[in-house]
Design a protein around this motif. Structure first.
Motif, short mmCIF file in Angstrom:
data_model
loop_
_atom_site.label_atom_id
_atom_site.label_comp_id
_atom_site.label_asym_id
_atom_site.label_seq_id
_atom_site.Cartn_x
_atom_site.Cartn_y
_atom_site.Cartn_z
N SER A 73 0.80 -0.98 0.04
CA SER A 73 -0.09 0.04 0.01
C SER A 73 0.82 1.32 -0.06
O SER A 73 2.22 1.23 -0.12
CB SER A 73 -0.86 -0.05 1.37
OG SER A 73 -0.19 0.13 2.42
N SER A 74 0.23 2.37 0.23
CA SER A 74 0.90 3.61 0.02
C SER A 74 0.40 4.68 1.18
O SER A 74 -0.77 5.07 1.01
CB SER A 74 1.00 4.24 -1.15
OG SER A 74 1.51 5.67 -1.23
N PHE A 107 2.60 5.00 8.10
CA PHE A 107 2.35 3.72 8.92
C PHE A 107 0.72 3.44 8.55
O PHE A 107 0.16 2.54 9.87
CB PHE A 107 2.89 3.34 10.08
CG PHE A 107 4.20 3.41 10.40
CD1 PHE A 107 5.16 2.50 9.86
CD2 PHE A 107 5.03 4.52 10.76
CE1 PHE A 107 6.40 2.59 10.02
CE2 PHE A 107 6.43 4.81 10.65
CZ PHE A 107 7.09 3.75 10.50
N SER A 108 0.24 3.60 7.74
CA SER A 108 -1.28 3.62 7.62
C SER A 108 -1.39 2.02 7.46
O SER A 108 -2.64 1.56 7.96
CB SER A 108 -1.58 4.39 6.46
OG SER A 108 -1.37 3.68 5.28
N PHE A 109 -0.51 1.17 6.92
CA PHE A 109 -0.78 -0.21 6.70
C PHE A 109 -1.05 -0.77 8.11
O PHE A 109 -1.84 -2.00 8.06
CB PHE A 109 0.47 -0.76 6.00
CG PHE A 109 1.57 -1.13 6.51
CD1 PHE A 109 1.81 -2.32 7.33
CD2 PHE A 109 2.71 -0.09 6.77
CE1 PHE A 109 2.97 -2.25 8.33
CE2 PHE A 109 3.74 -0.14 7.76
CZ PHE A 109 3.82 -1.27 8.24
N ALA A 143 3.41 -13.61 11.72
CA ALA A 143 4.60 -13.26 10.90
C ALA A 143 3.98 -12.37 9.78
O ALA A 143 3.28 -12.82 8.98
CB ALA A 143 5.45 -14.46 10.38
N GLU A 144 4.43 -11.17 9.71
CA GLU A 144 3.85 -10.22 8.95
C GLU A 144 4.71 -9.17 8.29
O GLU A 144 5.94 -8.83 8.96
CB GLU A 144 2.62 -9.30 9.73
CG GLU A 144 2.05 -8.53 8.65
CD GLU A 144 2.69 -7.11 9.02
OE1 GLU A 144 2.43 -6.09 8.05
OE2 GLU A 144 3.41 -6.87 9.70
N SER A 145 4.73 -8.74 7.05
CA SER A 145 5.57 -7.91 6.60
C SER A 145 4.79 -6.68 5.58
O SER A 145 3.43 -7.09 5.34
CB SER A 145 6.88 -8.41 5.73
OG SER A 145 7.69 -7.35 5.21
N HIS A 146 5.51 -5.74 5.09
CA HIS A 146 4.62 -4.67 4.39
C HIS A 146 5.63 -4.02 3.40
O HIS A 146 6.84 -3.84 3.66
CB HIS A 146 4.07 -3.57 5.21
CG HIS A 146 3.41 -2.52 4.33
ND1 HIS A 146 4.19 -1.31 4.15
CD2 HIS A 146 2.35 -2.26 3.66
CE1 HIS A 146 3.52 -0.55 3.50
NE2 HIS A 146 2.42 -1.22 3.24
N VAL A 147 5.21 -3.87 2.19
CA VAL A 147 6.11 -3.29 1.13
C VAL A 147 5.40 -1.71 0.67
O VAL A 147 4.08 -1.82 0.52
CB VAL A 147 6.34 -4.03 -0.04
CG1 VAL A 147 7.26 -5.01 0.44
CG2 VAL A 147 5.26 -4.23 -0.84
#
Length: 357
Positions: free
Chosen positions: A61-62, A70-72, A86-90
């Motif tokens: 997301s953006s 850090f809206s995600f 277990a989590e990540s974000h791009v």
């Protein structure tokens, strides 16, 4: 059944489920969490898995679209982050979140992954927001928006004799006609080309602005066959980037797409389907050239980004749409492409294959 073409990787990984929202011009009444939750429930239900049984979760997301840092983290409420996951974000299109999840499975740290991405473009001006990805010293202060830059690319193609305005209009018309059978598309059926947005691009040559969500589930090896009758095996995936400065590139070609395709094994055998992330009609011309696609390949049978272009999710949708065609037997070998940045700056290519009898 036999497996797909021999994998070049340590583990066989497949897309086993895909879901997306209806893509709409505005979703003022919905928060990002409310947009995401139904899609996540749908994609998990397709596999019979629960959120707690997923080995790894990755989102794309953006913060620029959401207007807050850090809206995600807020949309994790839609996933269910307790007990801890277990989590990540791009900060990219969800196609790059899928790449991270695919790497995670390749390392053996997970056997399944949930990948989702979303974007609400309706609250602001996407054309202005996207200027923030440009070079901050030379380009961004001039505020050239995404449509103006795509128009430069389109004019370069016309000047090089590689297309013309009627040919671009035909691409747009075909895409919108194909979207007639896609219940999730934002624009379907005959759509007038309209007035010039930035010459030579008319309204019909440009993607609609809208809100949407997409999600896929990845699984490895025999587990993929247990979760899906005909998995869409990722037999190749690669992404490459070109120079940030537009003046350093030939805008009529996309060598990064071609290089990514080579490393993904795209040229090893013919494909029958190509889902290309081409937000502008002129960019389909560039991508067809880079991949050497002929008329026998079904290009964007879903309607592509000209029919629905939710920022940060449109690239993941290309992978999901290609996988869905394999799931239902409409395709045996497909290529999916995602892009990010101005004028096809960053490009990801994934090759997907179904099991053959």
């Amino acid at each position: 059944m036999t497996g797909p073409r021999k994998s070049r990787y340590a583990r066989d990984v497949a897309v086993v489920a895909f879901a997306q929202s209806d893509h709409l011009r505005r979703t003022d009444e919905l928060s990002e969490v409310e947009m995401v939750m139904p899609v996540l429930h749908e994609v998990l239900a397709a596999t019979g898995l629960k959120a707690g049984e997923i080995g790894f979760t990755c989102s794309g997301s953006s913060d620029y679209l959401a207007g807050r840092a850090f809206s995600f983290t807020m949309t994790l409420d839609g996933v269910g982050a307790w007990p801890p996951i277990a989590e990540s974000h791009v900060e990219m299109d969800g196609a790059w979140a899928l790449y991270e999840a695919w790497v995670k499975i390749q390392t053996g740290e997970a056997d399944t992954a949930l990948v989702y991405s979303y974007g609400k473009s309706s609250p602001g001006s996407v054309r202005d927001v996207l200027t923030r990805q440009l070079d901050p010293y030379y380009l961004a202060p001039l505020w050239p928006d995404s449509v103006a830059l795509a128009a430069l690319q389109a004019q370069a193609l016309i000047d090089a004799g590689e297309t013309d305005e009627p040919a671009l209009a035909a691409i747009a018309a075909r895409s919108r006609a194909d979207a007639g059978t896609n219940p999730h598309a934002q624009l379907r059926g005959a759509v007038p080309q309209g007035d010039y947005q930035v010459r030579p691009l008319r309204t019909g040559d440009c993607p609609p602005v809208g809100d949407g969500v997409a999600a896929v589930v990845l699984a490895a090896g025999d587990l993929a066959r247990q979760l899906c009758e005909r998995p869409a095996w990722i037999t190749g995936i690669d992404h490459r980037i070109e120079a940030h400065g537009l003046g350093l590139r030939d805008l009529t070609d996309s060598p990064s797409t071609r290089t990514a395709a080579q490393h993904a094994g795209f040229f090893d055998a013919p494909v029958d389907t190509a889902e290309l992330h081409a937000p502008f009609s002129s960019q389909e011309v560039v991508l067809r050239k880079a991949l050497g696609l002929g008329d026998t390949v079904a290009v964007n049978p879903s309607g592509g980004a000209l029919a629905a272009n939710p920022m940060m999710a449109a690239g993941l949708i290309r992978i999901g749409e290609a996988a869905a065609r394999i799931h239902r037997g409409a395709s045996d070998r497909a290529v999916a492409h995602a892009t990010s940045g101005p004028c096809l700056q960053q490009n990801l290519v994934a090759v997907l294959e179904g099991d053959r009898a």
